[in-house]
Design an enzyme around this catalytic site. Structure first.
Site, PDB file in Angstrom:
ATOM      1  N   ASP A 144      50.571  70.835  32.612  1.00 40.24           N
ATOM      2  CA  ASP A 144      51.625  69.809  32.690  1.00 40.24           C
ATOM      3  C   ASP A 144      51.817  69.037  31.386  1.00 40.24           C
ATOM      4  O   ASP A 144      52.186  67.863  31.393  1.00 40.24           O
ATOM      5  CB  ASP A 144      51.328  68.809  33.834  1.00 40.24           C
ATOM      6  CG  ASP A 144      51.222  69.512  35.171  1.00 40.24           C
ATOM      7  OD1 ASP A 144      51.894  70.531  35.357  1.00 40.24           O
ATOM      8  OD2 ASP A 144      50.461  69.030  36.029  1.00 40.24           O
ATOM      9  N   GLY A 200      54.593  74.589  37.448  1.00 44.83           N
ATOM     10  CA  GLY A 200      55.833  73.843  37.684  1.00 44.83           C
ATOM     11  C   GLY A 200      56.280  73.314  36.332  1.00 44.83           C
ATOM     12  O   GLY A 200      55.650  72.410  35.789  1.00 44.83           O
ATOM     13  N   GLN A 257      49.827  76.617  33.005  1.00 45.24           N
ATOM     14  CA  GLN A 257      48.580  75.838  33.083  1.00 45.24           C
ATOM     15  C   GLN A 257      48.167  75.400  31.665  1.00 45.24           C
ATOM     16  O   GLN A 257      49.028  75.271  30.812  1.00 45.24           O
ATOM     17  CB  GLN A 257      47.459  76.650  33.779  1.00 45.24           C
ATOM     18  CG  GLN A 257      47.710  76.881  35.268  1.00 45.24           C
ATOM     19  CD  GLN A 257      48.628  78.038  35.574  1.00 45.24           C
ATOM     20  OE1 GLN A 257      48.445  79.117  35.077  1.00 45.24           O
ATOM     21  NE2 GLN A 257      49.621  77.816  36.428  1.00 45.24           N
ATOM     22  N   ARG A 274      51.514  65.929  43.952  1.00 43.84           N
ATOM     23  CA  ARG A 274      50.304  65.087  43.917  1.00 43.84           C
ATOM     24  C   ARG A 274      50.320  64.180  42.687  1.00 43.84           C
ATOM     25  O   ARG A 274      50.821  64.563  41.629  1.00 43.84           O
ATOM     26  CB  ARG A 274      49.054  65.977  43.838  1.00 43.84           C
ATOM     27  CG  ARG A 274      48.772  66.772  45.089  1.00 43.84           C
ATOM     28  CD  ARG A 274      47.573  67.691  44.910  1.00 43.84           C
ATOM     29  NE  ARG A 274      47.829  68.768  43.969  1.00 43.84           N
ATOM     30  CZ  ARG A 274      46.927  69.641  43.555  1.00 43.84           C
ATOM     31  NH1 ARG A 274      45.679  69.551  43.994  1.00 43.84           N
ATOM     32  NH2 ARG A 274      47.243  70.598  42.714  1.00 43.84           N
TER      33      ARG A 274
END
Ligand code: GDP
Ligand code: IMO
Ligand code: MG
Length: 421
Positions: free
Chosen positions: A12, A39, A222, A300
């Site tokens: 991220d 994502g 990742q 999350r």
């Protein structure tokens, strides 16, 4: 110039955004590992896209995108992503290529991921529950099914039936849900019909593109510390997220790679369990209070902390990072003082690189250097020299401590909120 882009922290880092910027100069964007655990966010004007399996380069008209052999593909999720993009006017026909040797994520992988996490209780990894670990596990155990199987319904059905029987027995022992072969078979063969036009031998296709001087951009998923070999094992994902994964995951040899770009935030975040030496509630509260740092895949809240140069120094080393893209500088705009971890203290010993044992890492105390904050917005800045002096000093120090050249700075989620140094 063929470029590998990797995350230098715990994922991220803003890879999607930087890929979108770098795609301007590339012909083809390639995903070579991970799956829809990723994502990647790209914001263009009022539009926000979150890509999971499809390379972020797809948002630049005319550019081609490849899901290469090293990716694990959930075909149902992929069809959903394709349809979602098409609905938003993104044309995919002739632009997206999917490797026939990529492994499939099957419903028993997701069920096993979930059941194993549940059984681990407090020791859970905090996975995205997308079935990534079990899918790579089957690949290594040579019991995986690939897209090439999916294109041959009879072959696929026979293999699937056997795999479901075996996995139902395992799931039963773990207290997980049982799967119905006819239901899975139907859903997967339906997805196969939609994916068929995109599936090719991507190794041969990519090499043909190289012969005609096309340039490749590898979109890492990742981050370095989630790498199965170099991350904080066992709190990692199940693929090589570091630069080498781009070669094995695509069939492009190392000598064809020209540069490695490492993306890192101006602070640190992690989602899921596992050690995070510079974690700091004050930083989490600040960023969450701004509505930031919530997962793009699972929603999350991400754990946040100060910039960790011990981690990024190691990331520079194992990836061979030449150039740095530092994102989210604006997240620190309001702070009076900013801390940067320059070394760890492990029972009185000063460490410049992280220890390999996750337990040892838990005992590492960050040694901080203090930086003056700039306490003014940077979101409208478009030149390095126009940044407040304290911000210039901060960025220069992060690059120096990491050991690579600062090339890109990002001061907002929008495509335009980026500049080169
Ligand atoms: P990725 O997985 O590495 O592509 O990163 P994610 O998309 O999961 O998370 C990065 C988040 O930061 C996303 O919400 C981006 O829109 C956002 N982002 C990226 N760069 C910047 C930046 O410089 N400033 C701000 N405010 N947000 C950013
Ligand atoms: P992008 O590409 C951040 C984390 C999970 C968990 C661990 C294992 O968006 O940076 P997995 O589902 O892969 O078995 O989960 O890895 N994780 C990520 N964290 N960004 C990601 O991807 C991640 N993909 C997996 O939270 O801790
Ligand atoms: Mg992400």
């Amino acid at each position: 110039m063929n470029t590998i882009l990797v995350g230098a922290q715990w994922g991220d880092e803003g890879k999607g955004k930087i890929i979108d910027v770098l795609t301007e100069e590339a012909d083809i964007v390639v995903r070579s590992q991970g799956g829809n655990n990723a994502g990647h966010t790209v914001e263009i004007g009022k539009e926000k896209f979150i890509l999971h399996l499809i390379p972020s380069g797809i948002l630049r008209p005319g550019k081609k995108c490849v899901i290469a052999n090293g990716v694990v593909v959930d075909p149902i999720a992929l069809v959903k992503e394709i349809e979602g993009l098409e609905k938003r006017g993104i044309k995919l026909a002739g632009r997206l290529l999917i490797s026939e040797t990529a492994h499939l994520v099957l419903p028993y992988h997701r069920a096993l991921d979930e059941a194993r996490e549940l059984r681990k209780g407090r020791d859970k990894i905090g996975t995205t529950k997308r079935g990534i670990g079990p899918a790579y596990g089957d690949k290594a155990a040579r019991t995986g099914l690939r897209l090439i199987d999916l294109l041959q319904p009879k072959v696929f059905s026979a293999k699937l039936q056997a795999r479901i029987a075996e996995n139902n027995a395992i799931l039963e022992s773990l207290g997980g849900e049982q799967l119905s072969f006819p239901e899975v078979e139907k859903a997967y063969l339906e997805a196969a019909r939609k994916l068929r036009p995109f599936i090719v031998n991507t190794v041969v296709w990519l090499h043909r593109q190289l012969e005609t001087q096309k340039t490749l951009l590898f979109e890492g998923a990742q981050g370095t510390f989630l790498d199965i070999d170099f991350g904080t094992y066992p709190y990692v994902t199940s693929s090589n997220t570091t630069a080498g994964g781009s070669c094995t995951g695509s069939g492009i040899p190392p000598h064809r790679m020209d540069r490695v770009v490492g993306v890192m935030k101006a602070y640190t975040t992690r989602v899921g369990e596992g050690p995070l030496p510079t974690e700091c509630p004050e930083v989490s509260d600040l960023l969450h209070g701004m509505g930031r740092e919530f997962g793009a895949t699972t929603g999350r809240a991400r754990r946040c902390g100060w910039f960790d140069a011990v981690a990024t120094r190691y990331a520079r080393m194992v990836n061979g990072i030449d150039e740095l893209a530092i994102t989210n500088l604006d997240g620190l705009d309001s702070l009076k003082q900013i801390l940067v971890c320059v070394a760890y203290d492990l029972r009185g010993k000063r460490l410049l690189y992280p220890p390999n044992d996750a337990e040892e890492l838990l005992h590492c105390r960050p040694i901080y250097r203090k930086f003056q904050g700039w306490q003014m917005p940077t979101t409208d800045v478009r030149h390095f020299k126009k940044l407040p002096l304290a911000a210039q000093r901060y960025l220069t120090a992060l690059a120096k401590l990491t050991g690579a050249r600062l090339r890109i700075v990002s001061v907002g989620a929008q495509r335009e909120q980026t500049f080169r140094t």
